[in-house]
Scaffold this active site. Structure first.
Site, PDB file in Angstrom:
ATOM      1  N   GLY A   1      51.497  90.900   2.185  1.00 37.47           N
ATOM      2  CA  GLY A   1      50.001  91.099   2.282  1.00 37.47           C
ATOM      3  C   GLY A   1      49.991  92.016   0.527  1.00 37.47           C
TER       4      GLY A   1
ATOM      5  CB  ALA B   1      52.980  97.729  -1.800  1.00 38.31           C
TER       6      ALA B   1
ATOM      7  CB  CYS C   1      59.297 101.921  -0.415  1.00 38.01           C
ATOM      8  SG  CYS C   1      58.052 101.033  -0.420  1.00 38.01           S
TER       9      CYS C   1
END
Length: 119
Positions: free
Chosen positions: A65, A52, A83
């Protein structure tokens, strides 16, 4: 992220309009491009999310991130829609046969990021 996966003979794929990096569950090293999904077809068929990426901007500050699943308990992902996508599977490197330590993967990912972000 994709270059880091490639170092472990895993091919990372992007899915149009979806955040993250995905791998083919039946052949994680397959290099063939993903075919665009047809209308009504599941764009994640045969895929699982392995990484991710995130960016958030709040109060004039940017937060970034990254997460690459190495060897973890994937059961918590079974109770959510990653998600926001119902039925999307999540996978880690160890599940697809990559034997690497968290530190080894983190060090490599750090070097790759530094190389791409350096002037």
């Amino acid at each position: 992220m994709i270059k880091t996966l490639a170092a472990f003979d895993v091919t990372g794929h992007r899915v149009l309009g979806a955040p993250g990096i995905y791998v083919r569950l039946d052949d994680p090293g397959a290099h063939a491009l993903l075919a665009p999904p047809q209308p009504g077809q599941d764009p994640f068929a045969g895929l699982a999310k392995i990484a991710a990426l995130g960016i958030k901007v709040s109060r004039h500050c940017a937060y970034h991130g990254v997460a690459l699943n190495v060897a973890m308990d994937l059961r918590p992902f079974e109770g959510i829609n990653p998600c926001g996508y119902a039925g999307l599977r999540t996978v880690d490197l160890s599940t697809i046969g990559v034997q690497a330590s968290w530190q080894e993967v983190a060090d490599l990912l750090g070097r790759k990021l530094a190389a791409y972000l350096s002037p």
